[in-house]
Design a protein around this motif. Structure first.
Motif, PDB file in Angstrom:
ATOM      1  N   CYS A 299      42.049  35.408  52.182  1.00  0.00           N
ATOM      2  CA  CYS A 299      40.597  34.447  51.659  1.00  0.00           C
ATOM      3  C   CYS A 299      40.647  34.360  50.235  1.00  0.00           C
ATOM      4  N   GLY A 300      41.271  35.238  49.217  1.00  0.00           N
ATOM      5  CA  GLY A 300      41.205  35.140  47.983  1.00  0.00           C
ATOM      6  C   GLY A 300      40.477  36.423  47.696  1.00  0.00           C
ATOM      7  N   GLY A 301      40.467  37.289  46.490  1.00  0.00           N
ATOM      8  CA  GLY A 301      40.183  38.385  46.140  1.00  0.00           C
ATOM      9  C   GLY A 301      38.804  38.256  45.656  1.00  0.00           C
ATOM     10  N   ALA A 302      38.502  37.094  44.705  1.00  0.00           N
ATOM     11  CA  ALA A 302      37.103  36.763  44.296  1.00  0.00           C
ATOM     12  C   ALA A 302      36.238  36.596  45.207  1.00  0.00           C
ATOM     13  N   ARG A 303      36.482  35.815  46.228  1.00  0.00           N
ATOM     14  CA  ARG A 303      35.511  35.392  47.519  1.00  0.00           C
ATOM     15  C   ARG A 303      35.215  36.751  48.085  1.00  0.00           C
ATOM     16  N   VAL A 304      36.188  37.669  48.408  1.00  0.00           N
ATOM     17  CA  VAL A 304      35.860  39.032  49.345  1.00  0.00           C
ATOM     18  C   VAL A 304      35.030  39.884  48.403  1.00  0.00           C
ATOM     19  N   THR A 305      35.475  39.939  47.160  1.00  0.00           N
ATOM     20  CA  THR A 305      34.677  40.684  46.407  1.00  0.00           C
ATOM     21  C   THR A 305      33.259  40.388  46.182  1.00  0.00           C
ATOM     22  N   VAL A 435      32.885  32.525  36.865  1.00  0.00           N
ATOM     23  CA  VAL A 435      34.406  32.792  36.197  1.00  0.00           C
ATOM     24  C   VAL A 435      35.280  32.602  37.503  1.00  0.00           C
ATOM     25  N   TYR A 436      35.300  33.063  38.426  1.00  0.00           N
ATOM     26  CA  TYR A 436      36.595  33.150  39.378  1.00  0.00           C
ATOM     27  C   TYR A 436      36.431  32.280  40.661  1.00  0.00           C
ATOM     28  N   LEU A 437      34.987  31.723  41.003  1.00  0.00           N
ATOM     29  CA  LEU A 437      35.028  30.888  42.228  1.00  0.00           C
ATOM     30  C   LEU A 437      34.454  29.532  41.702  1.00  0.00           C
ATOM     31  N   ARG A 438      35.260  29.007  40.995  1.00  0.00           N
ATOM     32  CA  ARG A 438      34.765  27.560  40.423  1.00  0.00           C
ATOM     33  C   ARG A 438      36.213  26.903  40.239  1.00  0.00           C
ATOM     34  N   ASP A 439      36.076  25.496  40.316  1.00  0.00           N
ATOM     35  CA  ASP A 439      37.369  24.598  40.097  1.00  0.00           C
ATOM     36  C   ASP A 439      38.669  25.093  40.872  1.00  0.00           C
TER      37      ASP A 439
END
Length: 457
Positions: A299-305, A435-439
């Motif tokens: 799912c992606g590290g940033a989303r799970v974090t 920082v990590y959940l955009r674009d």
């Protein structure tokens, strides 16, 4: 790829991204090193967190009565030393080789284990002696950084979330296991025999050192990466990820060390009552860490974090509610969920590291840089950031225990500390969103170009 059972062997031209060679022999080599790395790290965590159990034994009954703030200080010292050692331990892998350093860093744990066994039941031993012994126990905290740095080199990027999560989670279990051992000792022979806890690890340390000597490998590629930490320190992502790891791992190790003392300070629990619950949180956090890495792979590290920080914030609200209501069951339940969410966040945050630098490599290739050079840099920086983030994150455990020491020492309640933790989780959530959940940054990163050869000598 070929293998060889040669003492002191080095793997030359190791390339886990070569899928054919990985399936043929590489996977087996990596798994063997992972198992032994886990064993060493597990013992390291147990020795590191031993004082979270031993403080429950210290009482006037054995001539070692200390105040609550002094006990929190005994817990803080090994956390601090372990955090400070993580950077040099991570660098040591690139200097001496993963196998060689594992042998040394495991064997040296005989020092704190032996000192603890000797002094912890000697009536009248002054606090400063225990502080020095606790500082030596911090050697076990450094093992995490060197173990993770070493294992990163063995696994391809597509499997690193699971491999790193398993390595760290099984190592983190050392916190729960030493606390279970403390419970076993208290429930069978009483709370006046803390030396049994420390003495249990002496033969295990010898066994793990011997197995690492005989069965582990050094990776030559890692030894060439000596300037990686300095290079990584100039990348802003290193510090953003380190801040996130303060929130996830800092919570796990900080609460893991403090949980028993918090139960005693907040609810007046006896040593047996506290020990009956202290292992539960670290156990849940350790078991869920690999699943955090696996979820991040998908799912992606940033989303799970981000999910994990939302869960940690909600759990902290429950703890505040339980504190106001003086509800012991609700308090333990809230802490248990908090440990689960921190475990998931630990795995997903570490998965972010290779993903972020693989994305940088992909962007560099798009801009015209050589692909092999760009992805080699990504792997080099990933390993370095694992060491830096591990060190900075462990300092979060120091902050948590200092916050508890201040809150309980001055007010007799942990509420101010919990409000501070809640505010910090909110800051981490904002960082992830901006920082990590955009674009579209959560899309899977590319993998490195493959090579063909691997040799062992």
């Amino acid at each position: 790829m070929t293998t060889g059972r040669v003492s002191g062997r080095w793997l030359e031209d190791w390339d886990p991204e070569n899928e054919e060679a990985w399936e043929r022999t590489g996977k087996r080599i990596a798994r063997r090193n992972l198992v032994l790395s886990v064993l060493s790290e597990h013992i390291g965590f147990s020795v590191w967190s031993m004082w979270s159990v031993l403080v429950l034994f210290l009482s006037d009954e054995i001539g070692l009565g200390f105040a609550a703030d002094e006990k929190f200080l005994l817990v803080v010292v090994p956390v601090l030393v372990g955090a400070l050692l993580r950077l040099p331990y991570s660098y040591a892998v690139t200097r001496f080789g993963g196998r060689n350093w594992t042998v040394f860093s495991t064997a040296v744990l005989l020092v704190p284990a032996s000192l603890t066994t000797y002094f912890v039941q000697r009536p009248g031993t002054p606090l400063w002696i225990f502080l020095l012994i606790g500082a030596s126990a911090g050697l076990g905290g450094g093992n995490f950084a060197s173990s993770m740095r070493n294992i990163t080199a063995f696994y391809p990027q597509r499997h690193q979330g699971w491999a790193l999560g398993l390595n760290a989670g099984a190592g983190n279990l050392g916190v729960a296991v030493v606390q279970l051992l403390g419970l076993l000792v208290i429930s069978t022979v009483g709370d006046t025999h803390p030396a049994y806890v420390a003495g249990f690890y002496l033969p295990l340390i010898v066994l793990a050192s011997l197995l690492a000597t005989l069965r582990m490998d050094n990776v030559a590629m890692v030894r060439t990466e000596r300037g990686a930490q300095r290079e990584a320190a100039h990348d802003l992502h290193t510090w953003w990820i380190s801040l996130l790891y303060v929130g996830t791992f800092g919570s796990f190790i900080g609460f893991g060390f403090a949980f028993g003392l918090v139960l005693q300070s907040q609810f007046g629990s006896t040593p047996l009552e506290a020990a009956s619950f202290t292992f539960l949180g670290p156990l849940l956090g350790s078991v869920t860490r690999p699943f955090g890495g696996r979820l991040a792979d998908r799912c992606g590290g940033a989303r799970v974090t981000l999910w994990s920080f939302a869960g940690m914030a909600a759990s902290t609200v429950v703890l505040l509610w339980a504190t106001h209501a003086a509800s012991f069951p609700l308090f333990v339940a809230g802490f248990s969920v908090l440990f689960v969410m921190s475990g998931i966040g630990n795995g997903s945050t570490y998965k972010m590291i290779p993903s972020v630098f693989a994305r940088q490599a992909q962007d560099a290739v798009t801009s015209g840089r050589d692909a092999a050079e760009a992805f080699a840099r990504a792997r080099r920086l990933s390993g370095a950031v694992i060491g830096i983030a591990g060190a900075v994150g462990a300092l979060g455990g120091v902050a948590i225990n200092l916050a508890f020491r201040s809150a309980y020492g001055s007010l007799g309640t942990g509420e101010p500390a919990f409000y501070a933790f809640l505010a910090f989780y909110a800051v981490c959530a904002v960082l992830l969103r901006t920082v990590y959940l955009r674009d579209g940054r959560t899309r899977p990163p590319a993998v490195a170009p493959r090579k063909e050869a691997l040799r062992v000598h």
